[in-house]
Design an enzyme around this catalytic site. Structure first.
Site, short mmCIF file in Angstrom:
data_model
loop_
_atom_site.label_atom_id
_atom_site.label_comp_id
_atom_site.label_asym_id
_atom_site.label_seq_id
_atom_site.Cartn_x
_atom_site.Cartn_y
_atom_site.Cartn_z
N GLY A 357 46.74 43.37 39.05
CA GLY A 357 47.01 42.99 37.67
C GLY A 357 45.94 42.05 37.17
N GLU A 360 42.15 35.68 40.35
CA GLU A 360 41.90 34.31 39.90
C GLU A 360 40.53 33.75 40.24
OE1 GLU A 360 44.10 33.95 43.97
OE2 GLU A 360 44.14 35.26 42.22
N ASN A 361 39.50 34.56 40.38
CA ASN A 361 38.15 34.05 40.67
C ASN A 361 37.90 32.77 39.88
OD1 ASN A 361 37.66 36.77 41.89
ND2 ASN A 361 37.62 37.38 39.75
N HIS A 393 49.68 32.72 35.03
CA HIS A 393 49.66 32.84 36.50
C HIS A 393 48.26 32.58 37.05
CE1 HIS A 393 51.10 34.56 40.37
NE2 HIS A 393 49.83 34.94 40.48
N GLU A 394 47.28 33.26 36.49
CA GLU A 394 45.93 33.14 37.02
C GLU A 394 45.33 31.76 36.77
OE1 GLU A 394 45.09 35.41 39.01
OE2 GLU A 394 46.73 36.72 38.40
#
Length: 941
Positions: A357, A360-361, A393-394
């Protein structure tokens, strides 16, 4: 990381709540990833090492593990002895990276890439060898060099070797590397730029002129940075990274990295090299870089961080909403965590081909298109909420996971569990009208309760966010926040374990020993059911592990705590709340209030991660209060009673009629969450009763009698000042009404479909999924063909997804067969959407057997495509088997998994859970089907 999960991306029934949206976690959903975790050893491994297999789920992303002996085919014992410790099971810490200087050239004409890397390493113990990771890379052995950091001494390379199974590369030097010294390792490499959706890969989209445009992008979690450049690809090997990126300015005007660009230079051949600032210390799986032709829009957070969203130029207007969400949520998190965002910029990028989805880099978050783009009038209200949730979220990961990272993947829940919990805080802050924590039980907790009710679950698996919410309720939000801030500040730019977090929370929560309580939740599988017996002013409480299939008995010796949990119990007596920490298998609570008559409910507001089973009188009292005065109970408690009753019946702990009696009150229930819970549980009955014509007709009749008052009340038009949850309730009920054949609803939906198909009359965004479903399921070949034509012409990914799912509803066998062929044809359906189509079709009972047979026939293709770098294969196993409920189904599937044991990849745990779930379904048929039919006959007579 969020698995495409969670899964708005999956399932054909839009009325299913939670299963289809559950953290989309990595998603996630909520989906598993297999890692070979290797124990640290510094000596020679003569015959192969013990390997731990961690299967990471995301949902929520979870870790599963089991020890196995790993044999290395094709490498002799003599070879192993010659190469020293290269074959050890996890990288040695004798050599640790300090920094990387990386030069990359992705060529989007030849679809290859090349580059070089200078890794500055520190030596902790004398050694002649360096072992690091490399996967599918052509490494120029003759160009490997190692020099002291001051450049005064160069060590000769006498041997190199590689292990394709463990994806490691061994280098032996002519003399020892000395402890407490730094060296610079230089390596040159090349590889193929494929469409794998992991490592460094190519993606494509069509612009507004219909031209195909290519980009190079990355997906490194969990262990795929090694597929882009040689590196120490384990989370504890944090280092600083610098990048120089080559691009062709005629094709790509943008290159991106975790850090801002500092300069550019034009080479003699016309290519441009962009140079980027050095990063902060971070793990290799968080590195990201992109070459593309995207446009961007920019804003600033209140703390001054530059926030930008990148998307294909013709879609950039759809990024405005994401930019607003990101800048506001980032500002809120800085305040909530009490720790400033540590990077100068935060980019969010829409990627056309993306297996998860989002990812998170650090400073360069990548998203599936549907998780970041929002188009007013085309995207619906669920899409709008979903985009905000994924962004929240990220961004939470930028602190939990990036600033502080788990030491090893067995603590991945520290990343995913907290990011999932905090996403609710962030999205609720952005739009409080969504009532996100009212939705938490529906979209996360109950899904985790379902997954953890299997004996094949993992100690933390999907329940991370739920046990954090339980802790939040137990110690209070202020203490939780204070402990989190202390934890982030203490371990920033480093690595931590679960015990480190519990220690910081214990420090601010005296006299509560947070570590003692929470270890019972993170170090043993499953969760408890609390049995409640009322005797006068006493409550006798006992606990045992809850299993949907009770014959898969929990063996206490498997658990360090003998399957006894420390449970923060909340007791509501007529609305008055008491608390108790249950630490034993059985205990007695004395409550003077109980001398009076009245109802009693445990797990107030459903903040605890456990089920509750009352004695017969207790269930009777709660059923009466629902039927006579349901608003006496909070909304979450009403939902929790229904959820517990249905699942306790599946485990044969209560009669199924207990749950069914409660459903009668829903005719007057106007809140979304109890209805959402009921729809999901009643859809389980839908699946179990399908094929039994008498039972299924009774079921449909009863469900329509429950829903009819709500269909009339809600109608098709939103009312002034109507809330978000009321609209979600309307959409879920109307969707199921179409599926069950509610005449008025089907007629209205078909009229809207025909007006669209024949007269080009637009359909309001919120109703499109319902109308498309009606047109395809109640129509014929013409309707399906029309939707397929619209899908091919559509540029909005959210709209394409609605059409893809709608087409899974056809009852036409020829169309189903054709659609199956399309699913694995990437010229027709993108690889990222194939599993979504197969999963959706499997929920169509006209197609279930057809899909399963097709999946088995094409398993080699599926495994090659999704078996290693994707969560999708586990999701496919789950979705295509979850409605099976015969012994024949069980035997056939077991034989298939046995025959393909070496080709399960990331679906290994899912295969075990699928078999257990079928046993649980068979168990329900045996224990609940007849009682359900008898009860329905009685109520409908």
């Amino acid at each position: 990381m969020l698995t495409s999960h969670q899964n708005q991306e999956y399932g054909s029934r839009t009325c299913i709540v939670g299963e289809e949206e559950h953290h989309k976690r990595v998603s996630y959903g909520v989906a598993v990833r297999q890692l070979r975790c290797r124990c640290t050893r510094t000596k020679v491994a003569a015959t192969g090492g013990i390997v731990f297999t961690f299967l990471v789920c995301i949902t929520l992303l979870s870790i599963f593990y089991q020890p196995r002996i790993d044999q290395k085919p094709g490498i002799s014992n003599q070879q192993k002895e010659n190469v020293g410790d290269w074959n050890s099971t996890r990288l040695s810490t004798d050599v640790r990276p300090d920094s990387y200087v990386l030069y990359m050239h992705p060529n989007l004409t030849t679809f290859t890439f090349s580059g070089w890397v200078n890794i500055t390493v520190s030596v902790t113990s004398n050694t002649n060898n360096i072992v690091l990771h490399a996967q599918n890379l052509n490494i120029s052995q003759e160009k490997i060099t190692l020099t002291t950091k001051d450049g005064k001494k160069r060590l000769g390379v006498i041997k190199t070797d590689s292990d394709p199974d463990e994806k490691e590369y061994f280098i032996q030097f002519s003399e020892a590397l000395n402890a407490k010294q730094q060296y610079v390792l230089h390596m040159e490499f090349s590889g193929l730029l494929r469409d794998t959706m992991y490592g460094l890969y190519n993606s494509s989209y069509k612009n507004d002129k219909g031209e195909t445009r290519y980009l190079a992008t990355t997906q490194f979690e969990a262990a795929h940075a090694r597929a882009a450049f040689p590196c120490f690809d384990e989370p504890s090997f944090k280092a600083k990274f610098s990048l120089s990126m080559v691009r062709d300015p005629r094709m790509h005007n943008v290159s991106l990295f975790n850090m801002p660009k500092k300069s550019s230079e034009t080479l003699a051949n016309g290519l441009v090299v962009d140079h980027f600032e050095e990063s902060v210390k971070m793990s290799s799986y968080l590195v990201a870089f992109i070459v593309c032709d995207f446009a961007k829009i920019t804003a600033n957070s209140t703390g001054g961080t530059q926030v930008s969203v990148y998307a294909p130029p013709h879609l950039i207007s759809q990024a405005e909403y994401a930019l607003d969400v990101a800048s506001k949520v980032l500002s809120y998190y800085e305040e909530f965590f009490g720790v400033a965002f540590p990077l100068p910029k935060q980019d969010l990028v829409a990627i056309p081909d993306f297996s998860a989805g989002a990812m998170e880099n650090w400073g360069l978050i990548t998203y599936r298109m549907t998780a970041i783009l929002y188009e007013e009038g085309v995207s619906d209200s669920s899409d709008k909420e979903w985009v905000a949730v994924v962004i929240a979220h990220e961004l939470a990961h930028q602190w939990f996971g990036n600033l502080v990272t788990m030491k090893w993947w067995n603590d991945l829940w520290l990343n995913e569990g907290f990011a999932t919990f905090v996403e609710y805080l962030g999205s609720d802050h952005y739009n409080s009208r969504w009532h996100m924590f009212d939705q938490f039980f529906l979209k996360d907790a109950r899904i985790a309760l379902g997954r953890d009710a299997l004996s094949s679950s993992h100690p933390i698996s999907a329940k991370g966010a739920s046990i954090i919410r339980m802790l939040d309720s137990f110690i209070g939000r202020d203490r939780l926040r204070k402990g989190l801030t202390a934890y982030l500040k203490k371990y920033q730019y480093g690595n931590a374990e679960t015990s480190d977090l519990w220690h910081e929370l214990t420090e601010v929560s005296h006299p509560v020993d947070v570590e003692a309580v929470m270890n019972t939740w993170t170090n043993q599988k499953g969760y408890p059911v609390v049995h409640v017996t009322r005797k006068g002013n006493q409550l006798i409480l006992s606990q045992e592990r809850f299993l949907l299939y009770p014959k898969a008995k929990a063996k206490k010796k498997e658990s360090p705590y003998n399957y006894i949990w420390q449970i923060p119990i909340t007791i509501s007596f007529q609305g008055q709340i008491s608390k108790k920490l249950l630490t034993k298998e059985e205990d007695t609570v004395v409550l003077p209030l109980l001398t009076r008559p009245g109802w009693l409910k445990l797990n107030h507001e459903q903040t605890g991660f456990y089920r509750v089973n009352y004695d017969e009188e207790g269930w009777s009292q709660l059923t009466r209060i629902l039927l006579q005065n349901y608003t006496a109970l909070p909304t979450a408690d009403r939902a929790g009673l229904l959820e517990d009753a249905f699942n306790l019946a599946r485990a044969n702990l209560v009669n199924i009629t207990t749950a069914l009696e409660m459903t009668q009150y829903l005719r007057g229930e106007n809140e979304f969450v109890p209805w959402g819970v009921t729809l999901s549980n009643m859809l389980y009955l839908y699946d179990m009763l399908w094929g039994n014509e008498q039972a299924f007709n009774l079921y449909k009749k009863y469900m329509l009698s429950l829903m009819d008052p709500q269909i009339k009340r809600l109608g098709w038009e939103r009312q002034p000042n109507e809330g978000h949850l009321a609209n979600l309730m309307r959409l879920k009920i109307l969707s199921l009404a179409v599926e069950l054949g509610h005449n008025e609803t089907v007629s209205r939906a078909m009229k809207m479909f025909n007006d669209w198909m024949l007269r080009d009359k637009p359909i309001r965004a919120d109703y499109r999924s319902i109308v498309y479903k009606a047109g395809v399921s109640k129509g014929g070949e013409r309707e399906w063909d029309f939707c397929w034509k619209k899908y091919l012409a559509e540029s909005n990914d959210a709209e394409k997804k609605k059409l893809l799912i709608a087409m899974t509803f056809t009852k036409n066998i020829d169309k189903l067969s054709r659609y199956l062929q399309y699913a694995l044809d990437p010229t027709k359906i993108k690889k990222q959407s194939a599993i979504q189509v197969l999963a959706g079709m499997s929920r169509n009972h006209a197609a279930t057997a057809l899909v399963l047979a097709y999946v088995k026939q094409n398993w080699d293709i599926i495994y090659e495509r999704y078996g290693e770098g994707s969560f999708e294969i586990g999701r496919l196993i789950e979705k295509t088997t979850q409605t099976l409920h015969t012994q024949r189904d069980y035997v056939q599937l077991k034989n298939f998994f046995k025959a393909n044991a070496e080709k399960l990849g990331t679906g290994e745990v899912a295969s075990k859970q699928a078999l257990e779930s079928i046993k649980a379904n068979i168990f329900w048929i045996k224990n609940c089907q007849d009682a359900t039919v008898t009860w329905l006959q009685k109520k409908l007579s």
